[in-house]
Design a protein around this motif. Structure first.
Motif, PDB file in Angstrom:
ATOM      1  N   ALA A 144       3.181 -13.899 -11.865  1.00 51.41           N
ATOM      2  CA  ALA A 144       3.886 -14.821 -10.967  1.00 51.41           C
ATOM      3  C   ALA A 144       2.938 -15.816 -10.307  1.00 51.41           C
ATOM      4  CB  ALA A 144       4.643 -14.041  -9.906  1.00 51.41           C
ATOM      5  N   GLY A 145       1.629 -15.697 -10.603  1.00 49.87           N
ATOM      6  CA  GLY A 145       0.662 -16.626 -10.037  1.00 49.87           C
ATOM      7  C   GLY A 145       0.113 -16.219  -8.686  1.00 49.87           C
ATOM      8  N   GLU A 146       0.409 -14.999  -8.251  1.00 52.39           N
ATOM      9  CA  GLU A 146      -0.104 -14.508  -6.974  1.00 52.39           C
ATOM     10  C   GLU A 146      -1.380 -13.719  -7.201  1.00 52.39           C
ATOM     11  OE1 GLU A 146       3.101 -12.169  -5.540  1.00 52.39           O
ATOM     12  OE2 GLU A 146       4.432 -13.874  -5.137  1.00 52.39           O
ATOM     13  N   HIS A 147      -2.167 -13.555  -6.130  1.00 55.69           N
ATOM     14  CA  HIS A 147      -3.396 -12.783  -6.240  1.00 55.69           C
ATOM     15  C   HIS A 147      -3.065 -11.313  -6.523  1.00 55.69           C
ATOM     16  CE1 HIS A 147      -6.374 -15.829  -5.233  1.00 55.69           C
ATOM     17  NE2 HIS A 147      -5.551 -16.277  -4.301  1.00 55.69           N
ATOM     18  N   SER A 148      -3.766 -10.736  -7.464  1.00 60.52           N
ATOM     19  CA  SER A 148      -3.512  -9.357  -7.848  1.00 60.52           C
ATOM     20  C   SER A 148      -3.953  -8.388  -6.747  1.00 60.52           C
ATOM     21  CB  SER A 148      -4.252  -9.026  -9.142  1.00 60.52           C
ATOM     22  OG  SER A 148      -4.181  -7.645  -9.430  1.00 60.52           O
ATOM     23  N   SER A 149      -3.183  -7.317  -6.585  1.00 57.29           N
ATOM     24  CA  SER A 149      -3.558  -6.287  -5.611  1.00 57.29           C
ATOM     25  C   SER A 149      -4.839  -5.579  -6.020  1.00 57.29           C
ATOM     26  CB  SER A 149      -2.420  -5.266  -5.474  1.00 57.29           C
ATOM     27  OG  SER A 149      -2.169  -4.624  -6.722  1.00 57.29           O
ATOM     28  N   HIS A 150      -5.192  -5.652  -7.315  1.00 53.71           N
ATOM     29  CA  HIS A 150      -6.409  -5.005  -7.791  1.00 53.71           C
ATOM     30  C   HIS A 150      -7.670  -5.771  -7.391  1.00 53.71           C
ATOM     31  CE1 HIS A 150      -4.031  -2.785 -11.178  1.00 53.71           C
ATOM     32  NE2 HIS A 150      -3.821  -2.288  -9.975  1.00 53.71           N
ATOM     33  N   ALA A 151      -7.488  -6.931  -6.784  1.00 59.59           N
ATOM     34  CA  ALA A 151      -8.658  -7.703  -6.326  1.00 59.59           C
ATOM     35  C   ALA A 151      -9.313  -7.058  -5.117  1.00 59.59           C
ATOM     36  CB  ALA A 151      -8.249  -9.136  -5.991  1.00 59.59           C
ATOM     37  N   THR A 152      -8.627  -6.120  -4.493  1.00 59.85           N
ATOM     38  CA  THR A 152      -9.205  -5.396  -3.358  1.00 59.85           C
ATOM     39  C   THR A 152      -9.112  -3.898  -3.617  1.00 59.85           C
ATOM     40  OG1 THR A 152      -7.084  -5.401  -2.192  1.00 59.85           O
ATOM     41  CG2 THR A 152      -8.604  -7.207  -1.712  1.00 59.85           C
ATOM     42  N   PHE A 153     -10.017  -3.168  -3.020  1.00 62.65           N
ATOM     43  CA  PHE A 153     -10.014  -1.704  -3.131  1.00 62.65           C
ATOM     44  C   PHE A 153      -9.866  -1.116  -1.740  1.00 62.65           C
ATOM     45  CE2 PHE A 153     -11.892   2.536  -3.193  1.00 62.65           C
ATOM     46  CZ  PHE A 153     -11.340   3.076  -4.354  1.00 62.65           C
ATOM     47  N   THR A 154      -8.950  -0.175  -1.604  1.00 65.78           N
ATOM     48  CA  THR A 154      -8.735   0.480  -0.315  1.00 65.78           C
ATOM     49  C   THR A 154      -9.252   1.909  -0.381  1.00 65.78           C
ATOM     50  OG1 THR A 154      -6.783  -0.871   0.151  1.00 65.78           O
ATOM     51  CG2 THR A 154      -7.027   1.175   1.395  1.00 65.78           C
ATOM     52  N   PHE A 155     -10.235   2.198   0.449  1.00 63.17           N
ATOM     53  CA  PHE A 155     -10.825   3.538   0.511  1.00 63.17           C
ATOM     54  C   PHE A 155     -10.160   4.278   1.673  1.00 63.17           C
ATOM     55  CE2 PHE A 155     -14.412   6.364   1.950  1.00 63.17           C
ATOM     56  CZ  PHE A 155     -14.349   7.229   0.867  1.00 63.17           C
ATOM     57  N   GLY A 156      -9.071   5.002   1.342  1.00 61.93           N
ATOM     58  CA  GLY A 156      -8.341   5.735   2.388  1.00 61.93           C
ATOM     59  C   GLY A 156      -8.934   7.104   2.605  1.00 61.93           C
ATOM     60  N   TRP A 157     -10.109   7.132   3.158  1.00 59.83           N
ATOM     61  CA  TRP A 157     -10.868   8.388   3.263  1.00 59.83           C
ATOM     62  C   TRP A 157     -10.160   9.434   4.121  1.00 59.83           C
ATOM     63  CZ3 TRP A 157     -12.772  10.077   8.036  1.00 59.83           C
ATOM     64  CH2 TRP A 157     -12.678   9.153   9.087  1.00 59.83           C
ATOM     65  N   LEU A 158      -9.350   9.004   5.085  1.00 60.99           N
ATOM     66  CA  LEU A 158      -8.668   9.952   5.961  1.00 60.99           C
ATOM     67  C   LEU A 158      -7.173  10.038   5.666  1.00 60.99           C
ATOM     68  CD1 LEU A 158      -8.962  11.917   8.304  1.00 60.99           C
ATOM     69  CD2 LEU A 158      -8.687   9.989   9.899  1.00 60.99           C
ATOM     70  N   SER A 159      -6.568   8.952   5.202  1.00 65.22           N
ATOM     71  CA  SER A 159      -5.121   8.925   4.999  1.00 65.22           C
ATOM     72  C   SER A 159      -4.673   9.527   3.668  1.00 65.22           C
ATOM     73  CB  SER A 159      -4.604   7.485   5.104  1.00 65.22           C
ATOM     74  OG  SER A 159      -5.188   6.673   4.088  1.00 65.22           O
ATOM     75  N   THR A 160      -5.596   9.707   2.718  1.00 67.86           N
ATOM     76  CA  THR A 160      -5.212  10.230   1.412  1.00 67.86           C
ATOM     77  C   THR A 160      -4.773  11.693   1.508  1.00 67.86           C
ATOM     78  OG1 THR A 160      -5.999  10.745  -0.821  1.00 67.86           O
ATOM     79  CG2 THR A 160      -7.602  10.854   0.925  1.00 67.86           C
ATOM     80  N   PRO A 161      -3.777  12.092   0.685  1.00 66.52           N
ATOM     81  CA  PRO A 161      -3.353  13.500   0.681  1.00 66.52           C
ATOM     82  C   PRO A 161      -4.502  14.459   0.369  1.00 66.52           C
ATOM     83  CG  PRO A 161      -1.738  12.150  -0.449  1.00 66.52           C
ATOM     84  CD  PRO A 161      -2.911  11.258  -0.163  1.00 66.52           C
ATOM     85  N   LEU A 203     -12.919  -9.711  -9.590  1.00 65.18           N
ATOM     86  CA  LEU A 203     -11.466  -9.821  -9.715  1.00 65.18           C
ATOM     87  C   LEU A 203     -10.865 -10.813  -8.726  1.00 65.18           C
ATOM     88  CD1 LEU A 203     -10.404  -6.078 -10.243  1.00 65.18           C
ATOM     89  CD2 LEU A 203     -10.949  -7.813 -11.961  1.00 65.18           C
ATOM     90  N   GLU A 204     -11.714 -11.611  -8.073  1.00 71.00           N
ATOM     91  CA  GLU A 204     -11.199 -12.555  -7.085  1.00 71.00           C
ATOM     92  C   GLU A 204     -10.327 -13.645  -7.711  1.00 71.00           C
ATOM     93  OE1 GLU A 204     -15.397 -13.667  -8.314  1.00 71.00           O
ATOM     94  OE2 GLU A 204     -14.354 -11.859  -7.616  1.00 71.00           O
ATOM     95  N   SER A 205     -10.475 -13.867  -9.027  1.00 70.92           N
ATOM     96  CA  SER A 205      -9.670 -14.890  -9.717  1.00 70.92           C
ATOM     97  C   SER A 205      -8.567 -14.288 -10.575  1.00 70.92           C
ATOM     98  CB  SER A 205     -10.580 -15.759 -10.601  1.00 70.92           C
ATOM     99  OG  SER A 205     -11.571 -16.396  -9.825  1.00 70.92           O
ATOM    100  N   LEU A 206      -8.313 -12.994 -10.412  1.00 73.60           N
ATOM    101  CA  LEU A 206      -7.258 -12.331 -11.176  1.00 73.60           C
ATOM    102  C   LEU A 206      -5.909 -12.566 -10.496  1.00 73.60           C
ATOM    103  CD1 LEU A 206      -6.300 -10.393 -13.426  1.00 73.60           C
ATOM    104  CD2 LEU A 206      -6.834  -8.485 -11.881  1.00 73.60           C
ATOM    105  N   LEU A 207      -4.951 -13.089 -11.261  1.00 73.60           N
ATOM    106  CA  LEU A 207      -3.622 -13.372 -10.733  1.00 73.60           C
ATOM    107  C   LEU A 207      -2.582 -12.492 -11.426  1.00 73.60           C
ATOM    108  CD1 LEU A 207      -3.738 -17.289 -10.705  1.00 73.60           C
ATOM    109  CD2 LEU A 207      -4.368 -15.720  -8.851  1.00 73.60           C
ATOM    110  N   THR A 208      -1.425 -12.403 -10.814  1.00 75.12           N
ATOM    111  CA  THR A 208      -0.294 -11.719 -11.441  1.00 75.12           C
ATOM    112  C   THR A 208       0.441 -12.725 -12.319  1.00 75.12           C
ATOM    113  OG1 THR A 208       1.282 -12.291  -9.696  1.00 75.12           O
ATOM    114  CG2 THR A 208      -0.060 -10.311  -9.364  1.00 75.12           C
TER     115      THR A 208
END
Length: 553
Positions: free
Chosen positions: A357-374, A350-355
């Protein structure tokens, strides 16, 4: 080796916006028809809907196959963590109270406030559920409120439907105000302009939802015999929401509304009591659908004479801990420390996935919030409850494993639904549908909440819906005026889409332990969702005219 060509979603691949929108609507219709009409099991409906969205993304919206599969995989994983993890831990916490033997004490404690299950249903689902939405969100309020309603004698389906319907009003300011904040930031507006509008529309909703809840809980008799508490709770909750949403502490709107309303309701109950309380008990406990619910068992009048201060305090331990843990986690310094532990990495393909508006998509990265998640915070609560109740740790952890196995089909359902949301959003399907609705011109304020409703239905999150559509709302506002109104009403519209979201349905079905009940629940809540959406559309539209323009801040 050649670099992957960037993909920018085209929301109108067929050159006719209505036609592109019609095609984009197909996966949504497939979900509604298979789940609500044909009564398929939710995991089958979710998988088929995702597959249809995938084919449309590739064949019509020209998304590369590898990218469509990759964003689907990202969505599926996100559905498992954090969403299923939150659900699992909420149910786990509840099961620890059951195996500890304290569950009956909890049920009895509720009846100290009132012996009427309809009144308790309002306070638990509407007020306490609102507090949980403010602190946690992500399905935890529905899961926890549902099992609490069952504890006071609700039939399982009635408990699930009540919890889903109640989980509307607080959604826009849930998770400590995150949805409305994202709506404002995405639209490029100060949150001080958007939050009051969203708060006022939802405040008006507060005058309706309690009466719908009474209708679900006990039909016409529920409304006739309990309308004073319904009106009182709705008016207080709405008034507090109206005021606090217009202040600098807008993010605490639901916390103030829930706590003040419960306190006021307890005082109100000292001067008023409903008629027919005992006669309502068997009606509230009677199964809505006997074919899938347990046989009806008449309940006797609850005896509270054996309760003492220690018993009450111990019975309330799980929910006191929920409030305490989430309140501490919401402190800015603590929240920052928890978020600092998140692990973020690039998602393959997903490194070439854009929105658009031509910006890099937030889905290009994954955040593993192992401690911060509810979910992890609820896990901490479950462990603490086990220690306080002196449940052997082996038993506590055993309950986690038992319930994880029970949720295997729910995992597939939620994972496939989030995969559906990701591929529809990243390919341009969801935006295409939104652009078509936005073509209503000067009449658009009457339709602005519909985008929030659709976005929340598809993504399962008002925050995600706002991220998806708020910039579109702002663009339309630049053309026809009422920019803040459109953004704020879009955020408000999302709250009534929450109850029909396949994610929410799966969470409710899992909380009551009836596999395959999602279709039954959907048919029960869909009419309420549409009714409330029509009401919000009228309010939003009239606020753009002199009729209700005076409601604008």
């Amino acid at each position: 080796m050649h670099a992957l060509q960037a993909f920018t979603p085209n929301p109108n691949p067929l050159a006719q916006q209505w036609l592109s929108a019609l095609v984009a609507m197909v996966p949504i219709l497939v979900m509604l028809i298979t789940l609500g009409g044909l009564r398929w099991k939710a995991h089958y409906a979710g998988l088929l809907s995702w597959a249809v969205a995938l084919v449309i993304a590739v064949a019509v919206f020209s998304m590369p196959v590898g990218m469509a599969l990759s964003t689907s995989a990202h969505g599926f994983v996100y559905g498992i963590f954090p969403i299923v993890w939150i659900l699992l831990c909420a149910i786990w916490m509840y099961q620890v109270t059951v195996v500890s033997g304290r569950f009956d004490d909890l049920r009895t404690t509720f009846f100290l406030i009132s012996d009427d299950p309809r009144v308790l249903g309002l306070l638990i689902a509407f007020c306490f559920g609102g507090l949980l939405e403010a602190l946690a969100g992500f399905g935890a309020p529905v899961a926890i409120a549902t099992v609490m309603l069952i504890a006071i004698g609700f039939s399982k389906l009635r408990a699930a439907i009540t919890a889903l319907l109640a989980n509307t009003v607080p959604v826009a300011f849930g998770a400590v105000g995150l949805p409305v904040l994202m709506a404002a930031q995405t639209a490029g507006l100060p949150v001080s302009e958007v939050a009051p509008i969203t708060g006022r529309i939802c405040a008006l909703l507060c005058l309706i939802v309690p009466f719908l809840l009474l209708a679900v809980i006990d039909g016409k008799k529920g409304i006739v015999e309990c309308w004073p508490i319904g009106l009182f709770v709705g008016a207080i909750f709405g008034a507090v929401k109206w005021v606090v949403a217009s202040t600098a502490v807008y993010n605490l709107t639901e916390i103030f509304a829930a706590v003040i309303t419960v306190g006021a309701a307890i005082v109100f109950m000292c001067f008023w009591s409903p008629k027919g309380s005992q006669e309502a008990v068997p009606r509230v406990g009677r199964p809505i659908d006997p074919s899938i619910e347990a046989p009806f068992v008449a309940t006797e009048k609850t005896d509270t004479s054996d309760l003492n201060a220690r018993t009450i305090a111990m019975a309330l331990v799980p929910y006191i801990l929920v409030i305490a843990v989430f309140s501490v986690a919401a402190i800015p310094a603590v929240k920052s420390a928890l978020v600092a532990t998140d692990v973020t990495f690039a998602w393959p393909g997903l490194e070439s996935l854009l929105t658009p508006a031509g910006e890099h998509s937030s889905h290009a990265t994954f955040t593993f919030g192992w401690l911060s998640t509810p979910g992890t915070l609820l896990a901490i609560v479950a462990l603490l409850v086990g220690l306080i109740y002196k449940v052997p740790m082996r038993t506590v952890l055993g309950e986690l494993w038992i319930n994880a196995k029970k949720l295997k089909f729910t995992m597939v359902t939620i994972g496939s639904v989030v995969a559906l949301a990701f591929v529809m959003g990243d390919s341009g399907q969801t935006l295409g549908l939104g652009l078509w609705i936005a073509g209503a011109g000067a009449f658009y304020p009457f339709f602005a909440p519909v985008l929030g409703w659709i976005g929340t239905y598809v993504t399962g999150s008002d925050t995600s819906a706002n991220l998806l559509f708020s910039s579109l709302q702002a663009s339309v506002g630049d053309q026809i005026g009422h920019k803040a109104l459109l953004v704020g009403s879009g955020a408000a519209g999302g709250v009534v889409g929450k109850m029909i979201s396949p994610q929410s349905l799966a969470i409710a079905a899992s909380a009551i332990g009836i596999a395959g009940s999602e279709s039954t629940i959907l048919r029960a809540v869909f009419k309420w969702s549409v009714l409330l959406l029509v009401f919000m559309c009228l309010i939003s539209g009239l606020m753009s005219t002199p009729v209700l323009g005076w409601l604008l801040p």
